[in-house]
Design a protein around this motif. Structure first.
Motif, PDB file in Angstrom:
ATOM      1  N   LYS A  69       0.886  -1.170   0.000  1.00  0.00           N
ATOM      2  CA  LYS A  69       0.000   0.000   0.000  1.00  0.00           C
ATOM      3  C   LYS A  69       0.917   1.211   0.000  1.00  0.00           C
ATOM      4  CE  LYS A  69      -3.613  -2.072   2.844  1.00  0.00           C
ATOM      5  NZ  LYS A  69      -4.325  -1.993   4.131  1.00  0.00           N
ATOM      6  N   ASP A  70       0.566   2.220  -0.799  1.00  0.00           N
ATOM      7  CA  ASP A  70       1.372   3.439  -0.842  1.00  0.00           C
ATOM      8  C   ASP A  70       0.459   4.616  -1.180  1.00  0.00           C
ATOM      9  OD1 ASP A  70       4.069   4.732  -0.807  1.00  0.00           O
ATOM     10  OD2 ASP A  70       3.523   5.210  -2.876  1.00  0.00           O
ATOM     11  N   GLY A  71       0.585   5.686  -0.420  1.00  0.00           N
ATOM     12  CA  GLY A  71      -0.309   6.829  -0.560  1.00  0.00           C
ATOM     13  C   GLY A  71      -0.100   7.683  -1.779  1.00  0.00           C
ATOM     14  N   ASP A  72       1.147   7.800  -2.269  1.00  0.00           N
ATOM     15  CA  ASP A  72       1.381   8.667  -3.424  1.00  0.00           C
ATOM     16  C   ASP A  72       1.736   7.910  -4.691  1.00  0.00           C
ATOM     17  OD1 ASP A  72       3.917   7.949  -2.604  1.00  0.00           O
ATOM     18  OD2 ASP A  72       4.628   9.981  -2.277  1.00  0.00           O
ATOM     19  N   GLY A  73       1.781   6.586  -4.630  1.00  0.00           N
ATOM     20  CA  GLY A  73       1.943   5.770  -5.835  1.00  0.00           C
ATOM     21  C   GLY A  73       3.299   5.846  -6.500  1.00  0.00           C
ATOM     22  N   ASN A  74       4.337   6.224  -5.758  1.00  0.00           N
ATOM     23  CA  ASN A  74       5.650   6.367  -6.392  1.00  0.00           C
ATOM     24  C   ASN A  74       6.540   5.154  -6.116  1.00  0.00           C
ATOM     25  OD1 ASN A  74       6.129   6.924  -3.694  1.00  0.00           O
ATOM     26  ND2 ASN A  74       7.531   8.595  -4.079  1.00  0.00           N
ATOM     27  N   LEU A  75       5.977   3.986  -6.323  1.00  0.00           N
ATOM     28  CA  LEU A  75       6.725   2.738  -6.137  1.00  0.00           C
ATOM     29  C   LEU A  75       7.247   2.241  -7.471  1.00  0.00           C
ATOM     30  CD1 LEU A  75       4.471   0.764  -3.631  1.00  0.00           C
ATOM     31  CD2 LEU A  75       6.654   1.888  -3.170  1.00  0.00           C
ATOM     32  N   GLY A  76       8.507   1.818  -7.487  1.00  0.00           N
ATOM     33  CA  GLY A  76       9.105   1.242  -8.686  1.00  0.00           C
ATOM     34  C   GLY A  76       9.821   2.274  -9.526  1.00  0.00           C
ATOM     35  N   ASN A  77      10.523   1.770 -10.519  1.00  0.00           N
ATOM     36  CA  ASN A  77      11.330   2.608 -11.398  1.00  0.00           C
ATOM     37  C   ASN A  77      11.212   2.137 -12.836  1.00  0.00           C
ATOM     38  OD1 ASN A  77      12.921   2.586  -8.638  1.00  0.00           O
ATOM     39  ND2 ASN A  77      13.458   4.449  -9.718  1.00  0.00           N
ATOM     40  N   ASP A  78      11.624   3.008 -13.758  1.00  0.00           N
ATOM     41  CA  ASP A  78      11.748   2.569 -15.140  1.00  0.00           C
ATOM     42  C   ASP A  78      12.856   1.527 -15.191  1.00  0.00           C
ATOM     43  OD1 ASP A  78       9.777   4.276 -16.120  1.00  0.00           O
ATOM     44  OD2 ASP A  78      11.189   5.905 -16.481  1.00  0.00           O
ATOM     45  N   ILE A  79      12.622   0.462 -15.920  1.00  0.00           N
ATOM     46  CA  ILE A  79      13.607  -0.608 -16.062  1.00  0.00           C
ATOM     47  C   ILE A  79      14.016  -0.649 -17.530  1.00  0.00           C
ATOM     48  CG2 ILE A  79      14.042  -3.086 -15.778  1.00  0.00           C
ATOM     49  CD1 ILE A  79      13.438  -1.769 -13.095  1.00  0.00           C
ATOM     50  N   PRO A  80      15.274  -0.607 -17.904  1.00  0.00           N
ATOM     51  CA  PRO A  80      16.428  -0.596 -17.014  1.00  0.00           C
ATOM     52  C   PRO A  80      16.515   0.732 -16.265  1.00  0.00           C
ATOM     53  CG  PRO A  80      17.166  -0.336 -19.276  1.00  0.00           C
ATOM     54  CD  PRO A  80      15.677  -0.546 -19.314  1.00  0.00           C
ATOM     55  N   ILE A  81      17.059   0.645 -15.059  1.00  0.00           N
ATOM     56  CA  ILE A  81      17.141   1.820 -14.193  1.00  0.00           C
ATOM     57  C   ILE A  81      18.229   2.763 -14.691  1.00  0.00           C
ATOM     58  CG2 ILE A  81      18.689   0.734 -12.544  1.00  0.00           C
ATOM     59  CD1 ILE A  81      16.881   2.196 -10.376  1.00  0.00           C
ATOM     60  N   SER A  82      17.980   4.055 -14.588  1.00  0.00           N
ATOM     61  CA  SER A  82      18.956   5.049 -15.056  1.00  0.00           C
ATOM     62  C   SER A  82      20.154   5.089 -14.110  1.00  0.00           C
ATOM     63  CB  SER A  82      18.310   6.432 -15.129  1.00  0.00           C
ATOM     64  OG  SER A  82      18.028   6.904 -13.824  1.00  0.00           O
ATOM     65  N   LYS A  83      21.292   5.536 -14.617  1.00  0.00           N
ATOM     66  CA  LYS A  83      22.499   5.628 -13.788  1.00  0.00           C
ATOM     67  C   LYS A  83      22.312   6.575 -12.600  1.00  0.00           C
ATOM     68  CE  LYS A  83      25.893   4.128 -17.129  1.00  0.00           C
ATOM     69  NZ  LYS A  83      27.120   4.401 -17.857  1.00  0.00           N
ATOM     70  N   PRO A  84      21.692   7.763 -12.790  1.00  0.00           N
ATOM     71  CA  PRO A  84      21.481   8.637 -11.628  1.00  0.00           C
ATOM     72  C   PRO A  84      20.601   7.984 -10.549  1.00  0.00           C
ATOM     73  CG  PRO A  84      21.189   9.891 -13.649  1.00  0.00           C
ATOM     74  CD  PRO A  84      21.317   8.451 -14.037  1.00  0.00           C
ATOM     75  N   ASP A  85      19.532   7.287 -10.961  1.00  0.00           N
ATOM     76  CA  ASP A  85      18.673   6.610  -9.980  1.00  0.00           C
ATOM     77  C   ASP A  85      19.434   5.495  -9.280  1.00  0.00           C
ATOM     78  OD1 ASP A  85      16.475   8.215 -10.326  1.00  0.00           O
ATOM     79  OD2 ASP A  85      15.437   6.833 -11.685  1.00  0.00           O
ATOM     80  N   SER A  86      20.182   4.735 -10.023  1.00  0.00           N
ATOM     81  CA  SER A  86      20.977   3.657  -9.449  1.00  0.00           C
ATOM     82  C   SER A  86      21.974   4.203  -8.425  1.00  0.00           C
ATOM     83  CB  SER A  86      21.710   2.898 -10.555  1.00  0.00           C
ATOM     84  OG  SER A  86      22.501   1.889 -10.018  1.00  0.00           O
ATOM     85  N   ALA A  87      22.628   5.301  -8.768  1.00  0.00           N
ATOM     86  CA  ALA A  87      23.603   5.920  -7.859  1.00  0.00           C
ATOM     87  C   ALA A  87      22.918   6.451  -6.595  1.00  0.00           C
ATOM     88  CB  ALA A  87      24.347   7.047  -8.570  1.00  0.00           C
ATOM     89  N   ARG A  88      21.717   7.008  -6.754  1.00  0.00           N
ATOM     90  CA  ARG A  88      20.971   7.541  -5.604  1.00  0.00           C
ATOM     91  C   ARG A  88      20.618   6.421  -4.630  1.00  0.00           C
ATOM     92  NH1 ARG A  88      15.572   8.583  -4.898  1.00  0.00           N
ATOM     93  NH2 ARG A  88      15.137   8.001  -7.038  1.00  0.00           N
ATOM     94  N   TYR A  89      20.153   5.299  -5.151  1.00  0.00           N
ATOM     95  CA  TYR A  89      19.854   4.158  -4.278  1.00  0.00           C
ATOM     96  C   TYR A  89      21.133   3.634  -3.627  1.00  0.00           C
ATOM     97  CZ  TYR A  89      15.025   3.642  -5.941  1.00  0.00           C
ATOM     98  OH  TYR A  89      13.702   3.832  -6.212  1.00  0.00           O
ATOM     99  N   ALA A  90      22.193   3.492  -4.412  1.00  0.00           N
ATOM    100  CA  ALA A  90      23.463   2.952  -3.901  1.00  0.00           C
ATOM    101  C   ALA A  90      24.031   3.811  -2.775  1.00  0.00           C
ATOM    102  CB  ALA A  90      24.469   2.819  -5.034  1.00  0.00           C
ATOM    103  N   SER A  91      23.901   5.129  -2.913  1.00  0.00           N
ATOM    104  CA  SER A  91      24.460   6.020  -1.884  1.00  0.00           C
ATOM    105  C   SER A  91      23.553   6.133  -0.658  1.00  0.00           C
ATOM    106  CB  SER A  91      24.744   7.406  -2.466  1.00  0.00           C
ATOM    107  OG  SER A  91      23.540   8.035  -2.842  1.00  0.00           O
ATOM    108  N   ASN A  92      22.396   5.505  -0.708  1.00  0.00           N
ATOM    109  CA  ASN A  92      21.457   5.518   0.422  1.00  0.00           C
ATOM    110  C   ASN A  92      21.156   4.089   0.874  1.00  0.00           C
ATOM    111  OD1 ASN A  92      20.374   8.398   0.949  1.00  0.00           O
ATOM    112  ND2 ASN A  92      20.518   8.232  -1.275  1.00  0.00           N
TER     113      ASN A  92
END
Length: 180
Positions: free
Chosen positions: A65-88
């Motif tokens: 369940k999620d209130g704002d619906g921002n679950l998941g990513n475009d696949i293949p994942i972009s390098k900036p998104d991948s780096a953001r997850y990796a650094s967190n």
């Protein structure tokens, strides 16, 4: 005569307005919430050739369940998104940790295949808002030439594109092969 032709349209319009006013969007938190649904194990018999050995397919199903619906990513994942997850935290938007029972204690088995996992955008092309539903993850466990069966369970957590982390859930136990 004209009044009789208009009445059915008014009836349909009134029914549509009544039904649409009955729906209220769920009021979920913007921090995702998950619950365990089930874990299924299927044995796939071996076939001819390399890479065709007997194996178990495990399918873990969770509900989200999620209130704002921002679950998941475009696949293949972009390098900036991948780096953001990796650094967190060093994991993607789906974390699964594997534990097997050894000497009456569950011990984590770090599997390389589970290091960084992503699932696709669950509301792609839809307006932002609350979403809910099931999410499935499957994994293969090979029998190989020398193996041992262990009781195994999984801990699962997801996070949204804002890096809001869900609660952690644990699955039921399944018995799976591990190489010796």
């Amino acid at each position: 005569m004209q009044r009789q032709q208009i009445q059915p349209y008014l009836l349909v319009l009134g029914l549509a307005l009544t039904l649409s006013s009955c729906f209220t969007e769920p009021n979920y938190s913007n921090v995702p919430e998950i619950s365990f649904d089930r874990v299924d194990r299927y044995t796939i018999e071996g076939g001819q050739g390399v890479g065709r050995s007997r194996r178990d397919s495990v399918i873990v199903v969770i509900n989200f369940k999620d209130g704002d619906g921002n679950l998941g990513n475009d696949i293949p994942i972009s390098k900036p998104d991948s780096a953001r997850y990796a650094s967190n935290g060093g994991w993607g938007n789906y974390r699964i940790r594997t534990f097997r029972l050894i000497n009456r204690q569950y011990v984590e088995v770090p599997l390389t295949v589970n290091r960084t996992l992503y699932f696709p955008d669950l509301a792609k092309g839809k307006p932002s808002g609350a979403i809910e539903g099931p999410l499935e993850f499957d994994q293969i466990f090979q029998y190989g030439n020398s193996f041992q069966i262990y009781p195994t369970k999984f801990q699962i957590q997801i996070r949204d594109r804002d890096l809001n982390e869900s609660n952690v859930i644990e699955t039921d136990t399944v018995w799976l092969p591990y190489p010796r």
